[in-house]
Write a protein that holds these residues in place. Structure first.
Motif, PDB file in Angstrom:
ATOM      1  N   GLU A   1       0.836  -1.208   0.000  1.00  0.00           N
ATOM      2  CA  GLU A   1       0.000   0.000   0.000  1.00  0.00           C
ATOM      3  C   GLU A   1       0.867   1.252   0.000  1.00  0.00           C
ATOM      4  O   GLU A   1       1.901   1.306   0.659  1.00  0.00           O
ATOM      5  CB  GLU A   1      -0.894  -0.001   1.234  1.00  0.00           C
ATOM      6  CG  GLU A   1      -1.838   1.170   1.309  1.00  0.00           C
ATOM      7  CD  GLU A   1      -2.797   1.068   2.480  1.00  0.00           C
ATOM      8  OE1 GLU A   1      -3.426   2.085   2.798  1.00  0.00           O
ATOM      9  OE2 GLU A   1      -2.915  -0.005   3.097  1.00  0.00           O
ATOM     10  N   LEU A   2       0.399   2.269  -0.735  1.00  0.00           N
ATOM     11  CA  LEU A   2       1.137   3.523  -0.878  1.00  0.00           C
ATOM     12  C   LEU A   2       0.158   4.652  -1.132  1.00  0.00           C
ATOM     13  O   LEU A   2      -0.815   4.477  -1.872  1.00  0.00           O
ATOM     14  CB  LEU A   2       2.103   3.390  -2.068  1.00  0.00           C
ATOM     15  CG  LEU A   2       2.949   4.584  -2.480  1.00  0.00           C
ATOM     16  CD1 LEU A   2       3.912   4.995  -1.372  1.00  0.00           C
ATOM     17  CD2 LEU A   2       3.726   4.230  -3.742  1.00  0.00           C
ATOM     18  N   LYS A   3       0.386   5.796  -0.504  1.00  0.00           N
ATOM     19  CA  LYS A   3      -0.433   6.978  -0.800  1.00  0.00           C
ATOM     20  C   LYS A   3       0.352   8.243  -0.507  1.00  0.00           C
ATOM     21  O   LYS A   3       1.294   8.241   0.282  1.00  0.00           O
ATOM     22  CB  LYS A   3      -1.745   6.969  -0.032  1.00  0.00           C
ATOM     23  CG  LYS A   3      -1.647   7.277   1.438  1.00  0.00           C
ATOM     24  CD  LYS A   3      -3.034   7.351   2.038  1.00  0.00           C
ATOM     25  CE  LYS A   3      -2.991   7.826   3.459  1.00  0.00           C
ATOM     26  NZ  LYS A   3      -4.318   8.145   3.970  1.00  0.00           N
ATOM     27  N   VAL A   4      -0.055   9.313  -1.157  1.00  0.00           N
ATOM     28  CA  VAL A   4       0.515  10.625  -0.886  1.00  0.00           C
ATOM     29  C   VAL A   4      -0.035  11.060   0.467  1.00  0.00           C
ATOM     30  O   VAL A   4      -1.241  10.995   0.716  1.00  0.00           O
ATOM     31  CB  VAL A   4       0.160  11.648  -1.992  1.00  0.00           C
ATOM     32  CG1 VAL A   4       0.643  13.040  -1.612  1.00  0.00           C
ATOM     33  CG2 VAL A   4       0.748  11.211  -3.322  1.00  0.00           C
ATOM     34  N   TYR A   5       0.859  11.483   1.344  1.00  0.00           N
ATOM     35  CA  TYR A   5       0.480  11.889   2.692  1.00  0.00           C
ATOM     36  C   TYR A   5      -0.575  12.992   2.640  1.00  0.00           C
ATOM     37  O   TYR A   5      -0.468  13.937   1.868  1.00  0.00           O
ATOM     38  CB  TYR A   5       1.718  12.381   3.453  1.00  0.00           C
ATOM     39  CG  TYR A   5       1.437  12.763   4.869  1.00  0.00           C
ATOM     40  CD1 TYR A   5       1.287  11.786   5.841  1.00  0.00           C
ATOM     41  CD2 TYR A   5       1.317  14.084   5.242  1.00  0.00           C
ATOM     42  CE1 TYR A   5       1.028  12.115   7.152  1.00  0.00           C
ATOM     43  CE2 TYR A   5       1.052  14.438   6.553  1.00  0.00           C
ATOM     44  CZ  TYR A   5       0.901  13.447   7.504  1.00  0.00           C
ATOM     45  OH  TYR A   5       0.631  13.786   8.799  1.00  0.00           O
ATOM     46  N   GLY A   6      -1.608  12.843   3.461  1.00  0.00           N
ATOM     47  CA  GLY A   6      -2.660  13.847   3.540  1.00  0.00           C
ATOM     48  C   GLY A   6      -3.815  13.614   2.577  1.00  0.00           C
ATOM     49  O   GLY A   6      -4.800  14.326   2.619  1.00  0.00           O
ATOM     50  N   THR A   7      -3.693  12.624   1.692  1.00  0.00           N
ATOM     51  CA  THR A   7      -4.793  12.292   0.785  1.00  0.00           C
ATOM     52  C   THR A   7      -5.510  11.066   1.330  1.00  0.00           C
ATOM     53  O   THR A   7      -4.983  10.335   2.173  1.00  0.00           O
ATOM     54  CB  THR A   7      -4.294  12.000  -0.646  1.00  0.00           C
ATOM     55  OG1 THR A   7      -3.480  10.825  -0.624  1.00  0.00           O
ATOM     56  CG2 THR A   7      -3.512  13.170  -1.205  1.00  0.00           C
ATOM     57  N   SER A   8      -6.718  10.825   0.838  1.00  0.00           N
ATOM     58  CA  SER A   8      -7.485   9.687   1.333  1.00  0.00           C
ATOM     59  C   SER A   8      -7.375   8.461   0.430  1.00  0.00           C
ATOM     60  O   SER A   8      -7.736   7.374   0.835  1.00  0.00           O
ATOM     61  CB  SER A   8      -8.958  10.075   1.488  1.00  0.00           C
ATOM     62  OG  SER A   8      -9.478  10.480   0.239  1.00  0.00           O
ATOM     63  N   LYS A   9      -6.858   8.620  -0.778  1.00  0.00           N
ATOM     64  CA  LYS A   9      -6.814   7.505  -1.725  1.00  0.00           C
ATOM     65  C   LYS A   9      -5.489   6.748  -1.647  1.00  0.00           C
ATOM     66  O   LYS A   9      -4.435   7.270  -1.977  1.00  0.00           O
ATOM     67  CB  LYS A   9      -7.032   7.997  -3.148  1.00  0.00           C
ATOM     68  CG  LYS A   9      -7.081   6.858  -4.134  1.00  0.00           C
ATOM     69  CD  LYS A   9      -7.327   7.325  -5.540  1.00  0.00           C
ATOM     70  CE  LYS A   9      -7.320   6.115  -6.456  1.00  0.00           C
ATOM     71  NZ  LYS A   9      -7.456   6.480  -7.843  1.00  0.00           N
ATOM     72  N   SER A  10      -5.583   5.489  -1.227  1.00  0.00           N
ATOM     73  CA  SER A  10      -4.418   4.609  -1.212  1.00  0.00           C
ATOM     74  C   SER A  10      -4.404   3.770  -2.480  1.00  0.00           C
ATOM     75  O   SER A  10      -5.447   3.363  -2.973  1.00  0.00           O
ATOM     76  CB  SER A  10      -4.473   3.657  -0.015  1.00  0.00           C
ATOM     77  OG  SER A  10      -4.292   4.346   1.187  1.00  0.00           O
ATOM     78  N   ILE A  11      -3.205   3.493  -2.977  1.00  0.00           N
ATOM     79  CA  ILE A  11      -3.020   2.561  -4.072  1.00  0.00           C
ATOM     80  C   ILE A  11      -2.624   1.238  -3.415  1.00  0.00           C
ATOM     81  O   ILE A  11      -1.632   1.184  -2.679  1.00  0.00           O
ATOM     82  CB  ILE A  11      -1.916   3.029  -5.045  1.00  0.00           C
ATOM     83  CG1 ILE A  11      -2.145   4.475  -5.481  1.00  0.00           C
ATOM     84  CG2 ILE A  11      -1.795   2.083  -6.220  1.00  0.00           C
ATOM     85  CD1 ILE A  11      -3.462   4.736  -6.176  1.00  0.00           C
ATOM     86  N   VAL A  12      -3.406   0.169  -3.660  1.00  0.00           N
ATOM     87  CA  VAL A  12      -3.197  -1.095  -2.965  1.00  0.00           C
ATOM     88  C   VAL A  12      -3.177  -2.250  -3.960  1.00  0.00           C
ATOM     89  O   VAL A  12      -3.993  -2.303  -4.873  1.00  0.00           O
ATOM     90  CB  VAL A  12      -4.319  -1.352  -1.926  1.00  0.00           C
ATOM     91  CG1 VAL A  12      -4.099  -2.669  -1.197  1.00  0.00           C
ATOM     92  CG2 VAL A  12      -4.422  -0.211  -0.940  1.00  0.00           C
ATOM     93  N   ASP A  13      -2.241  -3.162  -3.772  1.00  0.00           N
ATOM     94  CA  ASP A  13      -2.257  -4.446  -4.464  1.00  0.00           C
ATOM     95  C   ASP A  13      -2.463  -5.486  -3.376  1.00  0.00           C
ATOM     96  O   ASP A  13      -1.628  -5.635  -2.483  1.00  0.00           O
ATOM     97  CB  ASP A  13      -0.943  -4.692  -5.211  1.00  0.00           C
ATOM     98  CG  ASP A  13      -0.970  -5.995  -5.998  1.00  0.00           C
ATOM     99  OD1 ASP A  13      -2.077  -6.425  -6.400  1.00  0.00           O
ATOM    100  OD2 ASP A  13       0.105  -6.573  -6.215  1.00  0.00           O
ATOM    101  N   SER A  14      -3.598  -6.191  -3.435  1.00  0.00           N
ATOM    102  CA  SER A  14      -3.966  -7.116  -2.384  1.00  0.00           C
ATOM    103  C   SER A  14      -4.456  -8.420  -3.005  1.00  0.00           C
ATOM    104  O   SER A  14      -5.151  -8.406  -4.022  1.00  0.00           O
ATOM    105  CB  SER A  14      -5.077  -6.488  -1.540  1.00  0.00           C
ATOM    106  OG  SER A  14      -5.433  -7.335  -0.482  1.00  0.00           O
ATOM    107  N   GLY A  15      -4.094  -9.534  -2.395  1.00  0.00           N
ATOM    108  CA  GLY A  15      -4.539 -10.829  -2.887  1.00  0.00           C
ATOM    109  C   GLY A  15      -3.717 -11.927  -2.261  1.00  0.00           C
ATOM    110  O   GLY A  15      -3.041 -11.725  -1.252  1.00  0.00           O
ATOM    111  N   LYS A  16      -3.756 -13.111  -2.880  1.00  0.00           N
ATOM    112  CA  LYS A  16      -2.925 -14.234  -2.438  1.00  0.00           C
ATOM    113  C   LYS A  16      -1.771 -14.364  -3.419  1.00  0.00           C
ATOM    114  O   LYS A  16      -1.992 -14.524  -4.616  1.00  0.00           O
ATOM    115  CB  LYS A  16      -3.740 -15.515  -2.369  1.00  0.00           C
ATOM    116  CG  LYS A  16      -4.708 -15.537  -1.209  1.00  0.00           C
ATOM    117  CD  LYS A  16      -5.312 -16.912  -1.048  1.00  0.00           C
ATOM    118  CE  LYS A  16      -6.125 -16.968   0.238  1.00  0.00           C
ATOM    119  NZ  LYS A  16      -6.599 -18.334   0.494  1.00  0.00           N
ATOM    120  N   PHE A  17      -0.542 -14.291  -2.887  1.00  0.00           N
ATOM    121  CA  PHE A  17       0.651 -14.300  -3.725  1.00  0.00           C
ATOM    122  C   PHE A  17       1.679 -15.295  -3.171  1.00  0.00           C
ATOM    123  O   PHE A  17       1.740 -15.528  -1.971  1.00  0.00           O
ATOM    124  CB  PHE A  17       1.288 -12.912  -3.781  1.00  0.00           C
ATOM    125  CG  PHE A  17       0.361 -11.848  -4.276  1.00  0.00           C
ATOM    126  CD1 PHE A  17       0.051 -11.741  -5.626  1.00  0.00           C
ATOM    127  CD2 PHE A  17      -0.223 -10.944  -3.396  1.00  0.00           C
ATOM    128  CE1 PHE A  17      -0.810 -10.760  -6.090  1.00  0.00           C
ATOM    129  CE2 PHE A  17      -1.074  -9.951  -3.848  1.00  0.00           C
ATOM    130  CZ  PHE A  17      -1.375  -9.864  -5.200  1.00  0.00           C
TER     131      PHE A  17
END
Length: 135
Positions: free
Chosen positions: A84-100
């Motif tokens: 997970e990664l997001k620009v500090y202070g924003t509400s939208k996270s970029i996430v890669d989630s699953g079974k790996f």
């Protein structure tokens, strides 16, 4: 002179013991960043996920993008993971989630001149940075 030699020897022994304890503190099969984010990305930070792996934050100076990847110690059967990664202070996270089997991510965000928050999980283990990294 004899006292100086004893003090110097004691100091050298302490340095050697500190170095050995630091080396011994990391797992022998520790996960490492393997270039999953692509060319031009350089590791700027990381957080261990004890007994499971680590999360890596990278940055590409030419594009101004940050990238996060979560890497397991050992490849195995797929387990729940995320990066997970997001620009500090924003509400939208970029996430890669699953079974790996090996790693989650990479996830990217444009962050030139901004701070980011980042983290990841492996099979329930957490590694989230509570401070931000700024570029």
């Amino acid at each position: 002179m004899q006292l100086f030699k004893k003090v110097a020897a004691a100091g050298a022994a302490m340095i050697a013991m500190t170095a050995l304890s630091t080396v011994g503190a990391s797992p022998a099969n520790a996960a490492t960043y393997g270039g999953q984010c692509g060319a031009g990305y350089h590791q700027v930070n990381w957080e261990p996920i004890p007994h499971k792996g680590a999360v890596y934050l990278t940055y590409n100076k030419s594009t101004g993008k940050n990238c996060v990847v979560t890497v397991r110690h050992k490849r195995g059967k797929p387990v729940p993971m995320d990066a997970e990664l997001k620009v500090y202070g924003t509400s939208k996270s970029i996430v890669d989630s699953g079974k790996f089997k090996n790693y989650a991510g990479p996830v990217y965000v444009n962050a030139r001149g901004k701070c980011v928050t980042w983290g990841g999980r492996i099979d329930g283990g957490k590694a989230f940075v509570h401070k931000s990294n700024c570029r």
